[in-house]
Design an enzyme around this catalytic site. Structure first.
Site, short mmCIF file in Angstrom:
data_model
loop_
_atom_site.label_atom_id
_atom_site.label_comp_id
_atom_site.label_asym_id
_atom_site.label_seq_id
_atom_site.Cartn_x
_atom_site.Cartn_y
_atom_site.Cartn_z
NE ARG A 144 -3.89 -16.64 4.69
CZ ARG A 144 -2.87 -17.48 4.80
NH1 ARG A 144 -1.76 -17.09 5.33
NH2 ARG A 144 -2.99 -18.73 4.38
CB CYS A 179 -0.68 -13.97 8.34
SG CYS A 179 -1.18 -14.18 6.66
CG ASP A 227 1.21 -20.68 -1.96
OD1 ASP A 227 0.82 -21.76 -1.50
OD2 ASP A 227 0.74 -19.59 -1.60
NE ARG A 278 5.22 -20.66 9.13
CZ ARG A 278 4.05 -20.04 9.10
NH1 ARG A 278 3.99 -18.73 9.10
NH2 ARG A 278 2.93 -20.72 9.05
CE LYS A 334 3.90 -23.84 3.88
NZ LYS A 334 2.63 -23.30 4.39
CG ASN A 335 0.76 -25.28 1.72
OD1 ASN A 335 1.21 -25.06 2.85
ND2 ASN A 335 0.75 -24.37 0.78
C1 EPZ Z 1 -3.75 -22.32 1.66
O1 EPZ Z 1 -4.08 -21.27 2.56
C2 EPZ Z 1 -2.25 -22.44 1.70
N1 EPZ Z 1 -1.81 -22.77 3.05
C3 EPZ Z 1 -1.61 -21.12 1.26
O2 EPZ Z 1 -0.19 -21.33 1.22
C4 EPZ Z 1 -2.10 -20.79 -0.15
O3 EPZ Z 1 -1.57 -19.53 -0.53
C5 EPZ Z 1 -3.63 -20.74 -0.18
O4 EPZ Z 1 -4.16 -21.99 0.32
C6 EPZ Z 1 -4.18 -20.49 -1.59
O5 EPZ Z 1 -3.73 -21.49 -2.44
C7 EPZ Z 1 -1.89 -24.07 3.46
O6 EPZ Z 1 -2.33 -24.94 2.74
C8 EPZ Z 1 -1.40 -24.36 4.85
P1 EPZ Z 1 -7.62 -20.09 1.11
P2 EPZ Z 1 -5.64 -21.00 2.96
O7 EPZ Z 1 -8.59 -20.44 2.16
O8 EPZ Z 1 -6.36 -22.27 3.05
C9 EPZ Z 1 -10.08 -16.07 1.54
C10 EPZ Z 1 2.06 -20.83 1.68
O9 EPZ Z 1 2.81 -19.90 1.35
N2 EPZ Z 1 -10.82 -16.79 2.58
O10 EPZ Z 1 -7.65 -20.83 -0.19
O11 EPZ Z 1 -5.63 -20.10 4.13
C11 EPZ Z 1 -8.64 -15.79 1.95
O12 EPZ Z 1 -8.57 -14.59 2.69
C12 EPZ Z 1 0.64 -20.54 2.11
O13 EPZ Z 1 2.39 -22.05 1.65
C13 EPZ Z 1 -11.97 -16.22 3.10
O14 EPZ Z 1 -12.38 -15.13 2.72
O15 EPZ Z 1 -6.13 -20.18 1.68
C14 EPZ Z 1 -7.94 -15.68 0.62
O16 EPZ Z 1 -8.12 -14.38 0.11
C15 EPZ Z 1 0.32 -19.06 2.08
N3 EPZ Z 1 -12.66 -16.88 4.08
C16 EPZ Z 1 -8.69 -16.68 -0.26
O17 EPZ Z 1 -9.95 -16.91 0.39
C17 EPZ Z 1 -12.27 -18.12 4.53
O18 EPZ Z 1 -12.94 -18.69 5.41
C18 EPZ Z 1 -8.01 -18.01 -0.44
O19 EPZ Z 1 -7.72 -18.51 0.84
C19 EPZ Z 1 -11.10 -18.68 3.98
C20 EPZ Z 1 -10.40 -18.01 3.01
#
Ligand code: EPZ
Length: 427
Positions: free
Chosen positions: A128, A123, A313, A405, A22-23
């Site tokens: 996020r 969410c 995850d 999803r 998915k990711n």
């Molecule tokens: C990706 O989300 C994945 N989703 C998530 O999987 C996964 O948990 C996450 O990466 C971490 O590995 C997809 O790939 C579609 P991040 P993403 O940006 O990109 C903060 C699942 O269950 N942050 O690495 O949204 C954020 O709040 C999903 O399959 C900022 O502060 O994750 C978080 O605390 C859930 N500012 C941390 O960084 C930003 O601009 C990591 O988020 C972006 C993120």
């Protein structure tokens, strides 16, 4: 809304074919926006999020054609042709359903000169933000405007230009947006403190297949030599490491023995280390990883971290498994501020879990009891399924749209290894 009914207690044994990730697919699909020729993605999983992203691409003017793999499986593929971009707006009613919609921002502003995407909003696992995505695009010369819940990015005259992007914290999505945008930026871009998740590697390989020039793939420093245009390609989606890890936990919690076909050891090293620490027997050969219970589950102490650390995850799924361990485990969630929504529901099944700030103490119990439980987010839903598979009696997991999803044909895969599971549609 559908619900899933499970009568627990069966030992799960047999073979599960792992689907496309998915990711990975959610960052490969927007790549098509970078080219004026078709991108074909193979090994496409049948997931609700893929359907949602397909709808978003259609809204933007891309045509999408599905073929093969009538009921999912490796043969399914999608061809996306974004020769004509009719709109650069990703509307709220789509973005609110799927945060990954933000991944059209980088490709659209790079290819079409501007993009307007509804702010994804929070969410169930935290607020996020997308500030790191926006800072990356600003570094490439884009002007960012925020209004009425939308973010608009506008490229400078002549298009985006290469720059150094240095992320203060690791972000998977922001790295993906930056990498896609930089592929069409004039000159060289260096992305520092880039995420190293396997899905980023898959994205880089797909972009390279489309003519992008990227160095440092798999490391935390990516160097991109921008191109005037990218061409079409055919690319196969990597196997889903989180799906594989989830079914490994199903073997563990039921005292079973499951061969995960298509799983890649390199993507799962930290998860396999955790399973080994919990007492599981792990065997790898070719493209299969076998996970077998080998006596009682042992408690584990671990913290989630960006790859190659233990993936956030997999935290909820490990928590469900460790609820049946001999002793107390300590799990610490360092990525998201609110990823323990599964705890109260697991407690209703008899789990003994105490959340202390970012950590959770999971005291193993002799048995779990079937109950009616409510899913809140994708991975929390899977932790409830896992607990139900080991619980005495019947469980009903509500709001399974969360599961749809991210898990392709979940009931079919689990019933094939002996689970007593069925889906009931709400009248
Ligand atoms: C990706 O989300 C994945 N989703 C998530 O999987 C996964 O948990 C996450 O990466 C971490 O590995 C997809 O790939 C579609 P991040 P993403 O940006 O990109 C903060 C699942 O269950 N942050 O690495 O949204 C954020 O709040 C999903 O399959 C900022 O502060 O994750 C978080 O605390 C859930 N500012 C941390 O960084 C930003 O601009 C990591 O988020 C972006 C993120």
């Amino acid at each position: 809304m559908d619900r899933i009914l499970i009568r627990g207690g069966n030992r799960l044994t047999g073979d599960i074919r792992i689907s496309g990730a998915k990711n990975a697919v959610l960052t490969l699909m927007p790549c098509a926006l970078l080219a004026d020729a078709p991108l074909t993605l193979e090994n496409l999983p049948r997931l609700a999020d893929v359907d949602t992203f397909m709808h978003l691409l259609n809204q933007l003017g891309a045509t999408t054609t599905l073929s093969g793999g009538a009921n999912g499986g490796a043969g399914r593929r999608m061809t996306i042709d974004a020769a004509r971009i009719a709109s650069t707006v990703a509307p709220y009613d789509i973005v609110r359903k799927m945060r990954a919609s933000i991944l059209v921002l980088g490709p659209l502003v790079a290819r079409a000169g501007e993009a307007t995407v509804s702010m994804p909003g929070g969410c169930a696992i935290g607020n996020r933000p997308v500030d790191l995505h926006l800072k990356a695009l600003e570094a490439l010369g884009a002007r960012i405007e925020l209004a009425a819940g939308y973010v608009k990015a506008i490229a400078p005259e002549g298009g985006l230009r290469g720059a150094t992007i240095s992320f203060p914290t690791v972000s998977v999505g922001a790295t993906e947006n930056a990498l896609m945008a930089a592929s069409l930026a004039r000159g060289e871009t260096v992305i520092e403190n880039a995420a190293r998740e396997p899905e980023i590697v898959d994205l880089a390989h797909c972009l390279i297949a489309m003519g992008a020039e990227i160095e440092g793939v798999g490391s935390d420093t990516l160097t991109v030599h921008g191109k005037d245009r990218l061409h079409g390609a055919t690319y196969s989606v990597m196997p889903d490491r989180i799906e594989a890890g989830s079914y490994a936990c199903a073997a563990a919690i039921t005292g079973g023995d499951i061969a995960l076909h298509g799983a890649r050891h390199g993507d799962l090293a930290a998860v396999l280390a955790g399973l080994h620490q919990a007492g599981l027997h792990i065997e790898e050969n070719d493209d299969t990883i076998r996970v077998a219970a080998d006596g009682p589950l042992r408690p584990v102490t671990l913290s989630t971290a960006p790859f190659p650390g233990f993936p956030t995850d997999m935290q909820a799924q490990f928590m469900a498994m460790l609820a049946r361990a001999d002793g107390a485990s300590l799990l610490t969630e360092t990525i998201f501020e609110n990823r323990y929504m599964h705890v109260p529901e697991l407690a209703r099944m008899g789990a003994d879990i105490e959340v202390r700030g970012r950590s959770a103490v999971v005291k193993g119990v002799d048995r779990l009891y079937g109950a009616q439980v409510m899913a809140t987010d994708l991975r929390a839903s899977m932790s409830l399924i896992l607990a139900a598979l080991a619980a005495e009696g019947e469980s009903q997991v509500l709001r399974v749209y969360h599961l749809d999803r991210g898990y392709e044909r979940l009931e079919e895969k689990l019933s094939r290894v002996g689970a007593d599971i069925e889906r009931a549609s709400e009248d």
